[in-house]
Design an enzyme around this catalytic site. Structure first.
Site: not given
Length: 157
Positions: A65, A137
């Protein structure tokens, strides 16, 4: 191994327990992230399709992240979906990603978020390849590639 039924269970009944939590003020996130990364991860934006070389590139590595550095995906689960965004069939760990029902834009989707800091990553769909049938996605700007020691390869700001 997660499948669509597991993703739907998390989205409707509660997400897996995260390994840790990272919380910052919006001002702290804004200071840390580029304008584009902030708009996508903290304001639930979407980057333009095919705007990143990460979309189709399949090379060894792990992705974290961009906000908190938590491991999210491994390139062994990455595939060229042709969708315009980097795509994966599984998160690195079952508790790496959180799932929320998303009824925006006149459709029902499952939003994927970092389970540690709630950064918007993208969406997950049930149209991926076997054996999971999942297609995560993901906005490329929400990810940072890790080096062999597990550190981000480049500072985003």
């Amino acid at each position: 191994m997660l499948d669509w039924n597991a993703v739907m269970q998390f989205a409707t009944k509660g997400n897996p327990t995260p390994p840790r939590r990272v919380q910052k003020t919006q001002a702290q996130w804004r200071e840390q992230l580029t304008d584009n990364a902030y708009a996508i991860t903290r304001e639930k934006g979407t980057e333009r399709p095919f705007s990143s070389g990460l979309c189709e590139a399949i090379e060894p590595g792990r992705y974290a992240c961009v906000c908190c550095g938590s491991l999210l995906f491994d390139a062994t689960q990455k595939f060229a979906s042709g969708s315009g965004w980097p795509s994966f069939t599984q998160p690195a760990q079952e508790n790496a990603v959180a799932y929320h029902l998303d009824d925006s834009h006149g459709m029902q989707r499952i939003e994927s978020l970092c389970n540690v800091c709630d950064a918007h990553l993208g969406h997950v769909f049930p149209d991926g390849p076997p054996p999971t049938g999942l297609r995560y996605c993901i906005n490329a700007v929400a990810l940072t590639k890790l080096d062999e020691e597990g550190h981000p390869k480049a500072d985003k700001k």
